[in-house]
Design a protein around this motif. Structure first.
Motif, PDB file in Angstrom:
ATOM      1  N   SER A  62       0.824  -1.142   0.029  1.00 46.96           N
ATOM      2  CA  SER A  62      -0.085  -0.147  -0.094  1.00 46.96           C
ATOM      3  C   SER A  62       0.829   1.284  -0.136  1.00 46.96           C
ATOM      4  N   THR A  63       0.652   2.017  -1.053  1.00 42.26           N
ATOM      5  CA  THR A  63       1.471   3.232  -1.146  1.00 42.26           C
ATOM      6  C   THR A  63       0.759   4.522  -0.549  1.00 42.26           C
ATOM      7  N   ASP A  64      -0.512   4.344  -0.544  1.00 46.12           N
ATOM      8  CA  ASP A  64      -1.307   5.342   0.094  1.00 46.12           C
ATOM      9  C   ASP A  64      -1.556   5.317   1.491  1.00 46.12           C
ATOM     10  N   TRP A  65      -2.455   6.041   1.945  1.00 45.78           N
ATOM     11  CA  TRP A  65      -2.786   6.282   3.545  1.00 45.78           C
ATOM     12  C   TRP A  65      -3.044   4.724   3.964  1.00 45.78           C
ATOM     13  N   MET A  66      -2.686   4.317   5.045  1.00 48.68           N
ATOM     14  CA  MET A  66      -2.994   3.311   5.560  1.00 48.68           C
ATOM     15  C   MET A  66      -3.812   3.346   6.950  1.00 48.68           C
ATOM     16  N   ALA A  67      -5.001   2.706   7.221  1.00 55.49           N
ATOM     17  CA  ALA A  67      -5.856   2.901   8.528  1.00 55.49           C
ATOM     18  C   ALA A  67      -5.068   2.414   9.407  1.00 55.49           C
ATOM     19  N   ALA A  68      -5.426   2.760  10.745  1.00 52.74           N
ATOM     20  CA  ALA A  68      -4.683   2.248  11.794  1.00 52.74           C
ATOM     21  C   ALA A  68      -4.578   0.922  11.649  1.00 52.74           C
ATOM     22  N   GLY A  69      -5.978   0.232  11.653  1.00 53.35           N
ATOM     23  CA  GLY A  69      -6.142  -1.097  11.747  1.00 53.35           C
ATOM     24  C   GLY A  69      -5.229  -1.985  10.959  1.00 53.35           C
ATOM     25  N   GLU A  70      -4.956  -1.389   9.522  1.00 57.08           N
ATOM     26  CA  GLU A  70      -4.114  -2.009   8.709  1.00 57.08           C
ATOM     27  C   GLU A  70      -2.670  -1.963   9.297  1.00 57.08           C
ATOM     28  N   PHE A  71      -2.358  -0.993   9.763  1.00 61.10           N
ATOM     29  CA  PHE A  71      -0.961  -0.787  10.265  1.00 61.10           C
ATOM     30  C   PHE A  71      -0.669  -1.673  11.357  1.00 61.10           C
ATOM     31  N   ASP A  72      -1.766  -2.096  12.380  1.00 64.63           N
ATOM     32  CA  ASP A  72      -1.768  -2.738  13.362  1.00 64.63           C
ATOM     33  C   ASP A  72      -1.411  -4.323  12.859  1.00 64.63           C
ATOM     34  N   ARG A  73      -2.126  -4.593  11.625  1.00 65.13           N
ATOM     35  CA  ARG A  73      -2.227  -5.779  11.199  1.00 65.13           C
ATOM     36  C   ARG A  73      -0.863  -6.217  10.370  1.00 65.13           C
ATOM     37  N   LEU A  74      -0.275  -5.122  10.052  1.00 62.70           N
ATOM     38  CA  LEU A  74       1.104  -5.190   9.334  1.00 62.70           C
ATOM     39  C   LEU A  74       2.146  -5.579  10.587  1.00 62.70           C
ATOM     40  N   LEU A  75       2.074  -5.036  11.711  1.00 64.15           N
ATOM     41  CA  LEU A  75       3.086  -5.048  12.743  1.00 64.15           C
ATOM     42  C   LEU A  75       2.621  -6.552  13.377  1.00 64.15           C
ATOM     43  N   ASP A  76       1.460  -7.118  13.302  1.00 60.37           N
ATOM     44  CA  ASP A  76       1.333  -8.340  13.743  1.00 60.37           C
ATOM     45  C   ASP A  76       1.669  -9.300  12.884  1.00 60.37           C
ATOM     46  N   THR A  77       1.747  -9.188  11.633  1.00 67.53           N
ATOM     47  CA  THR A  77       1.983  -9.935  10.705  1.00 67.53           C
ATOM     48  C   THR A  77       3.656 -10.224  10.902  1.00 67.53           C
ATOM     49  N   LEU A  78       4.288  -8.955  10.977  1.00 63.50           N
ATOM     50  CA  LEU A  78       5.870  -9.254  11.350  1.00 63.50           C
ATOM     51  C   LEU A  78       6.284 -10.101  12.480  1.00 63.50           C
ATOM     52  N   ASP A  79       5.241  -9.857  13.627  1.00 60.40           N
ATOM     53  CA  ASP A  79       5.544 -10.671  14.864  1.00 60.40           C
ATOM     54  C   ASP A  79       5.255 -12.097  14.617  1.00 60.40           C
ATOM     55  N   GLU A  80       4.155 -12.391  13.627  1.00 58.93           N
ATOM     56  CA  GLU A  80       3.845 -13.718  13.484  1.00 58.93           C
ATOM     57  C   GLU A  80       4.954 -14.520  12.496  1.00 58.93           C
ATOM     58  N   LEU A  81       5.426 -13.756  11.684  1.00 57.07           N
ATOM     59  CA  LEU A  81       6.587 -14.058  10.776  1.00 57.07           C
ATOM     60  C   LEU A  81       7.861 -14.410  11.586  1.00 57.07           C
ATOM     61  N   ALA A  82       8.325 -13.709  12.442  1.00 58.48           N
ATOM     62  CA  ALA A  82       9.290 -13.907  13.526  1.00 58.48           C
ATOM     63  C   ALA A  82       9.076 -15.119  14.326  1.00 58.48           C
ATOM     64  N   MET A  83       7.968 -15.291  14.576  1.00 59.21           N
ATOM     65  CA  MET A  83       7.526 -16.409  15.748  1.00 59.21           C
ATOM     66  C   MET A  83       7.598 -17.969  14.519  1.00 59.21           C
ATOM     67  N   TYR A  84       7.188 -17.837  13.360  1.00 60.57           N
ATOM     68  CA  TYR A  84       7.391 -19.001  12.638  1.00 60.57           C
ATOM     69  C   TYR A  84       8.702 -19.175  12.285  1.00 60.57           C
ATOM     70  N   ARG A  85       9.488 -18.229  12.127  1.00 60.21           N
ATOM     71  CA  ARG A  85      10.920 -18.378  11.793  1.00 60.21           C
ATOM     72  C   ARG A  85      11.599 -19.265  12.677  1.00 60.21           C
ATOM     73  N   GLN A  86      11.271 -18.651  14.289  1.00 62.38           N
ATOM     74  CA  GLN A  86      12.018 -19.237  15.331  1.00 62.38           C
ATOM     75  C   GLN A  86      11.544 -20.868  15.353  1.00 62.38           C
ATOM     76  N   GLN A  87      10.160 -21.025  15.249  1.00 61.02           N
ATOM     77  CA  GLN A  87       9.620 -22.464  15.411  1.00 61.02           C
ATOM     78  C   GLN A  87      10.316 -23.326  14.293  1.00 61.02           C
ATOM     79  N   ILE A  88      10.548 -22.699  13.095  1.00 62.55           N
ATOM     80  CA  ILE A  88      11.174 -23.643  12.124  1.00 62.55           C
ATOM     81  C   ILE A  88      12.672 -23.913  12.640  1.00 62.55           C
ATOM     82  N   ALA A  89      13.204 -22.855  13.018  1.00 69.78           N
ATOM     83  CA  ALA A  89      14.651 -23.106  13.344  1.00 69.78           C
ATOM     84  C   ALA A  89      14.670 -24.083  14.772  1.00 69.78           C
ATOM     85  N   ALA A  90      13.643 -23.844  15.630  1.00 68.17           N
ATOM     86  CA  ALA A  90      13.775 -24.849  16.584  1.00 68.17           C
ATOM     87  C   ALA A  90      13.415 -26.339  16.562  1.00 68.17           C
TER      88      ALA A  90
END
Length: 101
Positions: A62-90
């Motif tokens: 998204s290059t336009d304005w991002m709603a607060a909910g979308e930005f929060d979802r983006l941050l949550d998805t980054l956390d989720e990706l980090a969690m999967y990476r740790q689980q796969i490495a574990a």
């Protein structure tokens, strides 16, 4: 043999060291089953990681304005990706990250 003798035998079998070792064929079969389950677990984690990656890329594109909910979802998805990476490495599967085991 009395029933109390059978109960005593069962109680003794519950203690550590009172069972016979598994035959080599059974040990090998268990190892193969564990390896198969580990591959399935890794495949499931990779599928979930791929879905999270698609979500992240869609939100990040998204290059336009991002709603607060979308930005929060983006941050949550980054956390989720980090969690999967740790689980796969574990589970010891580091190939997707180019890391030597």
């Amino acid at each position: 043999m009395a029933i109390t003798d059978l109960i005593g035998a069962l109680e003794r079998a519950d203690r550590e060291g009172d069972t016979a070792p598994l035959p080599p064929a059974a040990v090998a079969a268990l190892a193969r089953a564990e390896a198969t389950l580990a591959r399935w677990e890794a495949a499931d984690l990779l599928d979930r990681q791929a879905a999270a990656t698609r979500t992240y890329l869609g939100l990040a594109a998204s290059t336009d304005w991002m709603a607060a909910g979308e930005f929060d979802r983006l941050l949550d998805t980054l956390d989720e990706l980090a969690m999967y990476r740790q689980q796969i490495a574990a589970i010891g599967w580091t190939e997707p990250f180019g890391v030597a085991a």
